[in-house]
Write a protein that holds these residues in place. Structure first.
Motif, short mmCIF file in Angstrom:
data_model
loop_
_atom_site.label_atom_id
_atom_site.label_comp_id
_atom_site.label_asym_id
_atom_site.label_seq_id
_atom_site.Cartn_x
_atom_site.Cartn_y
_atom_site.Cartn_z
N PHE A 107 -57.74 45.41 4.18
CA PHE A 107 -57.26 45.41 5.56
C PHE A 107 -55.82 45.90 5.62
N ILE A 108 -55.04 45.63 4.57
CA ILE A 108 -53.70 46.21 4.48
C ILE A 108 -53.80 47.73 4.33
N LEU A 109 -54.75 48.21 3.54
CA LEU A 109 -54.96 49.66 3.45
C LEU A 109 -55.29 50.24 4.83
N HIS A 110 -56.17 49.56 5.57
CA HIS A 110 -56.50 50.03 6.92
C HIS A 110 -55.26 50.17 7.78
N ALA A 111 -54.30 49.25 7.61
CA ALA A 111 -53.11 49.24 8.47
C ALA A 111 -52.13 50.36 8.14
N CYS A 112 -52.24 50.93 6.95
CA CYS A 112 -51.33 52.02 6.55
C CYS A 112 -51.82 53.35 7.12
N ARG A 146 -60.81 52.59 11.23
CA ARG A 146 -60.48 53.37 10.05
C ARG A 146 -61.68 53.78 9.19
N LEU A 147 -62.74 52.99 9.19
CA LEU A 147 -63.88 53.32 8.33
C LEU A 147 -64.73 54.44 8.92
N ASN A 148 -65.36 55.20 8.04
CA ASN A 148 -66.39 56.15 8.45
C ASN A 148 -67.50 55.35 9.13
N PRO A 149 -67.85 55.66 10.38
CA PRO A 149 -68.85 54.85 11.09
C PRO A 149 -70.16 54.68 10.33
N SER A 150 -70.54 55.68 9.54
CA SER A 150 -71.81 55.57 8.81
C SER A 150 -71.74 54.54 7.68
N GLY A 171 -63.82 55.64 3.89
CA GLY A 171 -62.66 55.61 4.77
C GLY A 171 -61.63 54.55 4.44
N TYR A 172 -61.80 53.85 3.32
CA TYR A 172 -60.76 52.93 2.87
C TYR A 172 -59.54 53.70 2.36
N LEU A 173 -59.79 54.85 1.74
CA LEU A 173 -58.74 55.71 1.19
C LEU A 173 -58.87 57.10 1.78
N ASP A 174 -57.77 57.85 1.74
CA ASP A 174 -57.79 59.24 2.21
C ASP A 174 -57.90 60.24 1.07
N MET A 175 -57.37 59.89 -0.08
CA MET A 175 -57.39 60.81 -1.22
C MET A 175 -57.12 60.01 -2.49
N LEU A 176 -57.37 60.66 -3.65
CA LEU A 176 -57.12 60.03 -4.95
C LEU A 176 -56.10 60.83 -5.74
N ALA A 177 -55.46 60.15 -6.68
CA ALA A 177 -54.55 60.79 -7.63
C ALA A 177 -54.67 60.04 -8.95
N PRO A 178 -54.36 60.70 -10.08
CA PRO A 178 -54.33 59.98 -11.36
C PRO A 178 -53.36 58.82 -11.31
N ALA A 179 -53.63 57.81 -12.12
CA ALA A 179 -52.83 56.58 -12.09
C ALA A 179 -51.33 56.85 -12.25
N ASP A 180 -50.98 57.82 -13.10
CA ASP A 180 -49.57 58.08 -13.35
C ASP A 180 -48.94 58.99 -12.29
N LYS A 205 -48.19 56.74 17.64
CA LYS A 205 -48.88 55.77 16.77
C LYS A 205 -49.25 54.52 17.57
N LYS A 206 -48.31 53.99 18.32
CA LYS A 206 -48.57 52.78 19.08
C LYS A 206 -49.53 53.04 20.24
N ALA A 207 -49.40 54.20 20.89
CA ALA A 207 -50.24 54.50 22.04
C ALA A 207 -51.70 54.70 21.62
N ILE A 208 -51.92 55.45 20.54
CA ILE A 208 -53.29 55.72 20.09
C ILE A 208 -53.97 54.44 19.65
N ARG A 209 -53.21 53.51 19.08
CA ARG A 209 -53.78 52.29 18.51
C ARG A 209 -53.68 51.09 19.45
N LYS A 210 -53.27 51.33 20.70
CA LYS A 210 -52.97 50.22 21.61
C LYS A 210 -54.17 49.29 21.81
N ALA A 211 -55.35 49.83 22.01
CA ALA A 211 -56.52 48.98 22.29
C ALA A 211 -56.81 48.07 21.10
N THR A 212 -56.75 48.62 19.89
CA THR A 212 -56.98 47.82 18.70
C THR A 212 -55.89 46.77 18.53
#
Length: 226
Positions: A107-112, A146-150, A171-180, A205-212
């Motif tokens: 849920f913290i990831l969702h908030a970022c 934030r999640l892919n509806p499917s 939809g938890y993440l947008d992209m990956l990178a190696p650990a380092d 940011k605040k306007a688009i997310r206002k309802a949530t």
């Protein structure tokens, strides 16, 4: 300290590290809020990260067991208010997900705003269905945003736990990178976002997310009341 902040080139790097699972309890919430105070006063963008192999294991279940019903609701309120602050805050927030992220961790990831995950053998997902817990309203509302509806049924109702690649698809993440490279990638993206006009970024940011944001605010103190 369970969370620290370091500011370099207008980017605030906030790191959760309690030496264990980065559990979300009152101490962690207070440390994160203090770090956000510093970031909002002195920086133009934020990177939120964890310790090696662990972003966050979610709410502190030991605290839940000892707090009693009133204390549990107070901790849920504190967690929800932290999510509101990140999701509706003025600065760009980039997550560098350094490993496992479970329950409140996702849920913290969702908030970022942008989420970069560490490639590897890590578990990412909301496990409330597995552990027999009802989802709080803030979890449901952020997941819808934030999640892919499917993936909504599989992820939130059935409690499926993803690997990092699956977490990108869900939809938890947008992209990956190696650990380092994950932290450097997050800092680079935060640096790019810091160049955008700050007043417009904050307003949009605040306007688009206002309802949530409004639905989560209304749930404070009654997290499972539909």
């Amino acid at each position: 300290m369970s969370a620290t902040v370091e500011i370099t080139n207008d980017i605030a790097l906030i790191r959760m590290d309690d030496g264990k699972a980065n559990a979300i309890n009152f101490d962690m919430v207070a440390a994160l809020n203090a770090a956000l105070d510093t970031a909002e006063a002195e920086a133009k963008a934020i990177v939120l990260t964890g310790r090696e192999g662990r972003f966050s294991g979610g709410f502190d279940l030991n605290a839940f067991a000892s707090l009693g019903p009133d204390g549990v609701y107070k901790l849920l309120d504190a967690g929800a208010e932290l999510l509101l602050r990140i999701y509706g805050g003025p600065l760009p927030v980039v997550a560098a997900c350094t490993g496992h992220a479970i329950a409140m961790g996702v849920f913290i990831l969702h908030a970022c705003d942008t989420r970069i995950g560490t490639a590897g053998d890590y578990k990412i997902g909301a496990n409330e269905a597995i552990t027999g817990m009802n989802l709080p309203i803030f979890a449901m509302e952020l997941a819808r945003d934030r999640l892919n509806p499917s993936h909504l049924t599989r992820a939130m109702i059935q409690g499926f736990i993803y690997n990092p690649q699956g977490a990108v698809e869900a939809g938890y993440l947008d992209m990956l990178a190696p650990a380092d490279e994950v932290e450097a990638k997050a800092l680079a993206i935060a640096g790019q976002l810091a160049q955008l006009p700050a007043p417009a970024y904050a307003w949009n940011k605040k306007a688009i997310r206002k309802a949530t944001l409004d639905r989560i605010k209304a749930s404070l103190g009654a997290h499972h009341k539909l």
